[in-house]
Design an enzyme around this catalytic site. Structure first.
Site, short mmCIF file in Angstrom:
data_model
loop_
_atom_site.label_atom_id
_atom_site.label_comp_id
_atom_site.label_asym_id
_atom_site.label_seq_id
_atom_site.Cartn_x
_atom_site.Cartn_y
_atom_site.Cartn_z
N HIS A 190 1.64 13.44 10.50
CA HIS A 190 2.30 14.74 10.38
C HIS A 190 1.28 15.87 10.38
O HIS A 190 0.16 15.71 9.88
CB HIS A 190 3.07 14.80 9.05
CG HIS A 190 4.24 13.86 8.98
ND1 HIS A 190 5.37 14.02 9.75
CD2 HIS A 190 4.45 12.75 8.25
CE1 HIS A 190 6.23 13.06 9.46
NE2 HIS A 190 5.69 12.26 8.56
N LYS B 112 13.93 14.01 4.13
CA LYS B 112 12.64 14.04 4.81
C LYS B 112 12.69 13.36 6.17
O LYS B 112 13.25 12.29 6.31
CB LYS B 112 11.58 13.32 3.97
CG LYS B 112 11.36 13.93 2.60
CD LYS B 112 10.50 15.15 2.69
CE LYS B 112 10.35 15.81 1.32
NZ LYS B 112 9.83 17.15 1.39
N VAL C 26 0.01 -13.12 -3.99
CA VAL C 26 -0.62 -13.13 -5.31
C VAL C 26 0.44 -13.43 -6.36
O VAL C 26 1.47 -12.74 -6.43
CB VAL C 26 -1.31 -11.77 -5.59
CG1 VAL C 26 -1.80 -11.69 -7.02
CG2 VAL C 26 -2.45 -11.56 -4.60
C1 FAD Z 1 11.70 5.52 6.89
C2 FAD Z 1 10.24 5.82 6.72
C3 FAD Z 1 9.59 6.71 7.57
C4 FAD Z 1 8.26 7.00 7.38
N1 FAD Z 1 7.62 7.81 8.27
C5 FAD Z 1 6.33 8.14 8.07
C6 FAD Z 1 5.65 8.99 8.99
O1 FAD Z 1 6.20 9.39 10.03
N2 FAD Z 1 4.39 9.37 8.69
C7 FAD Z 1 3.76 8.95 7.55
O2 FAD Z 1 2.63 9.37 7.32
N3 FAD Z 1 4.34 8.06 6.72
C8 FAD Z 1 5.60 7.64 6.96
N4 FAD Z 1 6.21 6.75 6.14
C9 FAD Z 1 5.44 6.14 5.05
C10 FAD Z 1 4.68 4.91 5.52
O3 FAD Z 1 5.44 4.11 6.37
C11 FAD Z 1 4.24 4.10 4.32
O4 FAD Z 1 3.64 4.96 3.40
C12 FAD Z 1 3.23 3.01 4.67
O5 FAD Z 1 3.69 2.20 5.71
C13 FAD Z 1 2.95 2.18 3.44
O6 FAD Z 1 2.02 1.21 3.77
P1 FAD Z 1 1.51 0.19 2.68
O7 FAD Z 1 0.39 -0.56 3.30
O8 FAD Z 1 1.26 0.90 1.40
O9 FAD Z 1 2.78 -0.73 2.37
P2 FAD Z 1 3.36 -2.00 3.16
O10 FAD Z 1 3.38 -1.82 4.60
O11 FAD Z 1 4.65 -2.34 2.48
O12 FAD Z 1 2.29 -3.12 2.85
C14 FAD Z 1 2.18 -3.73 1.58
C15 FAD Z 1 1.84 -5.18 1.82
O13 FAD Z 1 1.62 -5.80 0.56
C16 FAD Z 1 2.09 -7.13 0.67
N5 FAD Z 1 2.35 -7.68 -0.65
C17 FAD Z 1 3.32 -7.32 -1.53
N6 FAD Z 1 3.27 -8.10 -2.62
C18 FAD Z 1 2.23 -8.96 -2.44
C19 FAD Z 1 1.67 -10.01 -3.20
N7 FAD Z 1 2.17 -10.38 -4.39
N8 FAD Z 1 0.61 -10.68 -2.70
C20 FAD Z 1 0.08 -10.36 -1.49
N9 FAD Z 1 0.59 -9.37 -0.72
C21 FAD Z 1 1.64 -8.68 -1.18
C22 FAD Z 1 3.37 -6.98 1.49
O14 FAD Z 1 3.76 -8.21 2.09
C23 FAD Z 1 2.98 -5.93 2.50
O15 FAD Z 1 2.51 -6.46 3.72
C24 FAD Z 1 7.54 6.41 6.32
C25 FAD Z 1 8.17 5.48 5.50
C26 FAD Z 1 9.50 5.17 5.70
C27 FAD Z 1 10.15 4.14 4.85
#
Ligand code: FAD
Length: 386
Positions: A52, A255, A177
């Site tokens: 963004h 949003k 985990v």
């Molecule tokens: C509808 C929507 C639209 C969005 N659009 C945008 C956008 O346009 N621009 C923007 O900047 N952001 C956007 N976002 C936000 C963005 O998608 C997220 O912030 C980002 O993908 C989060 O990534 P993450 O790695 O934190 O989480 P995740 O992708 O959920 O990764 C977390 C990982 O942890 C793993 N995990 C969980 N528990 C355990 C465990 N016990 N042991 C081992 N592994 C585990 C899971 O399997 C997963 O793979 C959007 C989000 C949504 C929902």
């Protein structure tokens, strides 16, 4: 025991990948544990994929600051690594004079958040129709931001992990985990396979489960709630229906509601917003929301053919409800356990800056980190050529 590491990152989404890629520049032994069989299967696979411009976050919040820093740091990533991206305008469309007031507010907010005036433009209905000929005739004007970048978030995540692994990071999939113990200033992290990892630092990037992982280690610092967003993806025959990422006014309609061209030629419509879905239902697509998405599309682009839906998509924003901001900090009980949670939008846009911030948090206890002289920042595309 060869399962001894300096740093254990939990979570193989874009946030874990960004941290792993950036931390590999230092001489630290790093492992990433991912519960799924592949990386990027949760929220990272169900979003709008937009770096963004940064006019929307509330000024003063951490996510407003990291959006700006992250957007600038993407330019480094673009130079260093090959991954699909597209520089594209964001067009935020107003349907009434009331909404135009929000457009002006967003313009001012953008400047407060650090955007240059040259990145933002307010246009009238006539100019909007010229740029977006299929937009509703009820639209009265728009804010255009010319500094957004569309990415394919799962492909970017895989590229980041490929680069991290090239630089010595170990990535373990099917490694959920299930327990974390703290013994003699080391963490013992056990996975569902029964394997135990020893690490001095834990970086918790477990998406929706980050609150549970933190509690597992004894730090009940925060809770997360869900807000699921569902999309419909239209056939490539519909490409060209919009020329930019066309948004509803975010402060009014929720949003990031968009009709947008996708990098692979499809058209993305959505997302909806449903609060407090169960953590294991964050990727569902429901019949009820399917129709609502159609209404979103028709409101912005009346001629859109929603019958051309060929795929659906869903993901949920992990939200820390008290501050409604990113939660990137040491755990209350230990500076060597770092939570990277509340990763709602704009976490993709902020990802490189989030990684930088996490490295700074590690340095607070580790001191200046020794550089890995053999670090290779370059990464070729992992996409097949045909
Ligand atoms: C509808 C929507 C639209 C969005 N659009 C945008 C956008 O346009 N621009 C923007 O900047 N952001 C956007 N976002 C936000 C963005 O998608 C997220 O912030 C980002 O993908 C989060 O990534 P993450 O790695 O934190 O989480 P995740 O992708 O959920 O990764 C977390 C990982 O942890 C793993 N995990 C969980 N528990 C355990 C465990 N016990 N042991 C081992 N592994 C585990 C899971 O399997 C997963 O793979 C959007 C989000 C949504 C929902």
């Amino acid at each position: 025991m060869n399962n001894k590491y300096d740093i254990c990152i939990i979570g193989g989404g874009i946030i874990g990948a960004s941290i792993a890629r950036e931390i590999a520049q230092y001489n630290k032994k790093v492992v990433v544990l991912e519960a799924n069989a592949r990386v990027a299967m949760e929220t990272t696979a169900g979003n709008s994929g937009l770096v963004h411009g940064g006019f929307d976050p509330t000024p003063g919040k951490l996510n407003a600051k990291l959006n700006q820093l992250g957007k600038l740091r993407y330019e480094d990533w673009i130079k260093e690594m090959e991954f699909p991206f597209l520089r594209i305008d964001s067009t935020i469309v107003a349907f009434s004079e009331e909404e135009m007031k929000h457009i002006h507010m967003l313009y001012e907010r953008g400047l407060t958040n650090g955007l240059q005036a040259s990145e933002l433009e307010i246009i009238d209905a006539k100019e909007l129709q010229k740029r977006e000929p299929n937009i509703s005739k009820e639209a009265v004007g728009a804010l255009v931001c010319n500094s957004s970048i569309a990415v394919d978030t799962p492909e970017l995540t895989k590229t980041l992990f490929t680069n991290a692994v090239r630089n010595g990071v170990d990535l373990k999939v099917n490694a959920k985990v299930v327990s974390i113990k703290h013994n003699n200033s080391k963490y013992l992290i056990t996975t569902s396979k029964g394997e135990t990892i020893e690490a001095e630092y834990v970086i918790n990037a477990a998406g929706h489960y980050a609150d549970m992982i933190s509690k597992m280690a004894g730090y009940a610092d925060f809770n997360l709630v869900t807000k699921r967003g569902e999309y419909r993806i239209l056939e490539k025959t519909e490409a060209g229906i919009v020329n930019s990422v066309v948004f509803m006014v975010p402060t009014i309609h929720g949003k990031g509601v968009i009709v947008a061209p996708m990098l692979d030629g499809h058209v993305l419509v959505g997302p909806t917003a449903v609060d407090n879905v169960p953590k294991d239902e964050t990727r569902l697509v429901t019949a009820e929301q399917f129709n609502n998405i159609g209404n979103i599309g028709k409101k912005l682009i009346p001629s859109i053919n929603m019958d051309k839906t060929c795929m659906t998509l869903s993901g949920s924003r992990p939200i820390e409800p008290i501050n409604d901001d990113f939660w990137i900090k040491h755990a209350s009980g230990d500076k060597k356990f770092i939570n990277v949670a509340g990763m709602k939008s704009p976490a993709i846009a902020s990802a490189p800056a989030i990684a930088d911030m996490v490295i700074d948090l590690v340095k607070e206890t580790a001191g200046e980190l020794e550089k890995n002289k053999n670090w290779i920042p370059k990464e070729k595309s992992i996409l097949p050529l045909f």
